[in-house]
Enzyme design. Structure first.
Site, PDB file in Angstrom:
ATOM      1  N   GLU A  32       0.853  -1.192   0.000  1.00  0.00           N
ATOM      2  CA  GLU A  32       0.000   0.000   0.000  1.00  0.00           C
ATOM      3  C   GLU A  32       0.887   1.240   0.000  1.00  0.00           C
ATOM      4  O   GLU A  32       1.610   1.499   0.948  1.00  0.00           O
ATOM      5  CB  GLU A  32      -0.914   0.001   1.220  1.00  0.00           C
ATOM      6  CG  GLU A  32      -1.757   1.259   1.372  1.00  0.00           C
ATOM      7  CD  GLU A  32      -2.601   1.563   0.141  1.00  0.00           C
ATOM      8  OE1 GLU A  32      -2.192   2.449  -0.649  1.00  0.00           O
ATOM      9  OE2 GLU A  32      -3.654   0.923  -0.044  1.00  0.00           O
ATOM     10  N   GLY A  37      -6.911   1.428   3.819  1.00  0.00           N
ATOM     11  CA  GLY A  37      -8.339   1.652   3.640  1.00  0.00           C
ATOM     12  C   GLY A  37      -8.708   2.186   2.279  1.00  0.00           C
ATOM     13  O   GLY A  37      -9.886   2.194   1.905  1.00  0.00           O
ATOM     14  N   THR A  39      -9.081   4.791  -1.139  1.00  0.00           N
ATOM     15  CA  THR A  39      -9.693   6.087  -1.422  1.00  0.00           C
ATOM     16  C   THR A  39     -11.006   6.275  -0.677  1.00  0.00           C
ATOM     17  O   THR A  39     -11.267   7.339  -0.101  1.00  0.00           O
ATOM     18  CB  THR A  39      -9.942   6.237  -2.933  1.00  0.00           C
ATOM     19  OG1 THR A  39      -8.692   6.150  -3.620  1.00  0.00           O
ATOM     20  CG2 THR A  39     -10.593   7.567  -3.257  1.00  0.00           C
ATOM     21  N   CYS A  40     -11.857   5.265  -0.666  1.00  0.00           N
ATOM     22  CA  CYS A  40     -13.191   5.395  -0.068  1.00  0.00           C
ATOM     23  C   CYS A  40     -13.116   5.878   1.376  1.00  0.00           C
ATOM     24  O   CYS A  40     -13.778   6.835   1.754  1.00  0.00           O
ATOM     25  CB  CYS A  40     -13.930   4.061  -0.154  1.00  0.00           C
ATOM     26  SG  CYS A  40     -15.548   4.086   0.648  1.00  0.00           S
ATOM     27  N   HIS A 439     -49.190   3.984   1.781  1.00  0.00           N
ATOM     28  CA  HIS A 439     -49.714   5.313   1.460  1.00  0.00           C
ATOM     29  C   HIS A 439     -49.967   6.064   2.761  1.00  0.00           C
ATOM     30  O   HIS A 439     -50.557   5.520   3.699  1.00  0.00           O
ATOM     31  CB  HIS A 439     -51.018   5.208   0.670  1.00  0.00           C
ATOM     32  CG  HIS A 439     -51.651   6.532   0.401  1.00  0.00           C
ATOM     33  ND1 HIS A 439     -51.222   7.367  -0.604  1.00  0.00           N
ATOM     34  CD2 HIS A 439     -52.664   7.186   1.037  1.00  0.00           C
ATOM     35  CE1 HIS A 439     -51.946   8.469  -0.592  1.00  0.00           C
ATOM     36  NE2 HIS A 439     -52.836   8.382   0.402  1.00  0.00           N
TER      37      HIS A 439
END
Length: 460
Positions: A32, A37, A39-40, A439
């Site tokens: 990494e 984690g 980009t998100c 409704h």
């Protein structure tokens, strides 16, 4: 050289592969080059929604006056909103950072990696290899070739989260999802916003009517110019000036305290130098894969933003499931990208799934189109919701759903009913048409759009 059963590059949706592989007893290297984690978590979905929800509340309070509720916003604490967002992201990321070193069979390389030859990657000072690689490198902001841009200060969706002070004014270059969401956020915070969109439509791949409603609504609160191209940027008097040219060649200069560049995304795959291990990329830099997400190099898979098919977190997660199934079972059920949904958390909200009317007609479908306005339902009228609109596209005779497009409050929630039906049974509208809808609830607007299905040009 260290040898592993698998190397996973990217800790966003790639973490799903790393986790599954470790649980299968494989030795795994996780590479990494950025924060755990993906980009998100760090700069995308999570922080953006953390700041946008307070912006929604601001607009709801302002809208309440039309309903006879007179409330006053005495202060919007921009610093608190940004600090809360950063703390939330850090709180989510910290358990990952603390637990990864303790995972047996997993070696974590928090550094940049790149291929130097077939199946060999250099990671820092280390050389690693494996029979199987999973490239889930994500994407980064695309910076356009605007004259002078490199000489002026600007922010992107990656750097905006470092802000601690609200700017008085802002120019946003772009007209897509990020641009529309950030325009909504900063406007609600009290910033004077100008949006410059190269496309003649906001969210250019969406349904035209949805884009038109969104444009009209945003223009009530900020300046939005569409069909203009930012050609030059410069600093002047402590501010940033951006010159934009329209289709007729007319130029106009806009000035603001802050410049936000939101002109799209580009794949991070280039940082891996994939060509050195024989992995093909297209002319845009996205990794080329087949239906099972295998690249041109045997044993190397890629998915997520790195392949550029549908750059959303929920898509990357689904692709991860399919990749793992293909890897472990040897076959995969191809993902139908025509049924990928997305949402834009601007104001009003936008949600879409499947084909637009124009897309369906272009592909030769004999179609029916159904439309309905929020305000023509009891709940929509109670909300005094003038902008809300639903459009459904279905195949004639079979009534198979081809697409749906919603603009208005709770659009991402309302469209889920359609998404579920599109992916169940024969994908026809009948479950929506036949099921009892409460409704008065806002979900009635979806059912009534289905009830109104008619050939194009014969709508009521």
């Amino acid at each position: 050289m260290e040898k592993y059963d698998a190397v996973v590059v990217g800790s966003g949706s790639g973490m799903m592969i790393a986790d599954a592989a470790v649980n299968r007893g494989m030795t795994v290297a996780l590479v990494e080059m950025d924060r755990l984690g993906g980009t998100c978590l760090n700069t995308g979905c999570i922080p953006s929604k953390m700041v946008i929800y307070p912006a929604d509340l601001v607009n709801q309070i302002k809208h309440a006056e039309r309903l006879g509720v007179h409330a006053e916003i005495t202060r919007v604490d921009f610093e608190h909103i940004m600090r809360r967002t950063r703390l939330f992201v850090e709180h989510d990321r910290r358990p990952m950072e603390e637990s990864i070193p303790r995972v047996q069979g997993l070696t974590y390389y928090p550094m940049r990696g790149e291929f130097i030859e077939d199946y060999i990657m250099k990671v820092g000072d280390n050389l690693i290899t494996a029979e199987h690689f999973f490239l889930v490198t994500g994407s980064r902001p695309l910076i356009p070739a605007i004259k002078g841009l490199g000489e002026v200060p600007y922010i992107t969706s990656r750097t905006v989260w470092d802000m601690t002070r609200r700017p008085d004014s802002m120019i946003i270059v772009g007209g897509g999802l990020i641009a529309c969401e950030m325009a909504h956020f900063f406007n609600a915070m009290g910033t004077e916003v100008t949006v410059l969109s190269r496309s003649p439509r906001l969210i250019k791949h969406g349904e035209p009517m949805v884009s038109e409603i969104l444009l009209t609504s945003l223009r009530e609160r900020m300046r939005v110019e569409v069909g203009v191209e930012a050609t030059e940027a410069r600093t002047a008097g402590g501010q940033v000036e951006v010159t934009a040219v329209d289709a007729a060649g007319g130029a106009e200069t806009h000035r603001a305290e802050t410049l936000f560049v939101a002109t799209g995304r580009r794949s991070n795959a280039d940082t891996l130098k994939p060509e050195k291990t024989g992995v093909e990329v297209d002319h845009r830099g996205y990794i080329v894969v087949d239906e099972s997400y295998q690249t041109s190099k045997p044993g190397i898979y890629a998915f997520g933003d790195a392949i550029g098919k549908a750059m959303y977190k929920h898509v990357a997660n689904k692709e991860a499931e399919l990749v793992w199934h293909a890897f472990t079972e040897g076959h995969v059920h191809p993902l139908d990208y025509d049924r990928v949904p997305y949402a834009v958390y601007t104001w009003p909200q936008v949600a879409s799934v499947g084909l637009t009317e124009a897309d369906a007609a272009e592909r030769g479908h004999d179609i029916l189109v159904g439309e309905y306005n929020y305000i023509d339902t009891a709940k929509g009228a109670a909300m005094d919701e003038e902008d809300g609109y639903v459009k459904v596209v279905a195949e004639n005779e079979s009534y198979r759903l081809l697409g749906a497009h919603i603009v208005g409050p709770y659009a991402p929630i309302l469209i889920q009913e359609i998404i579920n039906v599109m992916n169940a049974g024969d994908g026809s509208v009948w479950p929506i048409a036949d099921a009892m809808h409460i409704h008065p609830a806002l979900s009635e607007v979806v059912q009534r759009a289905v009830y109104s299905l008619r050939p194009p040009g014969h709508r009521h």
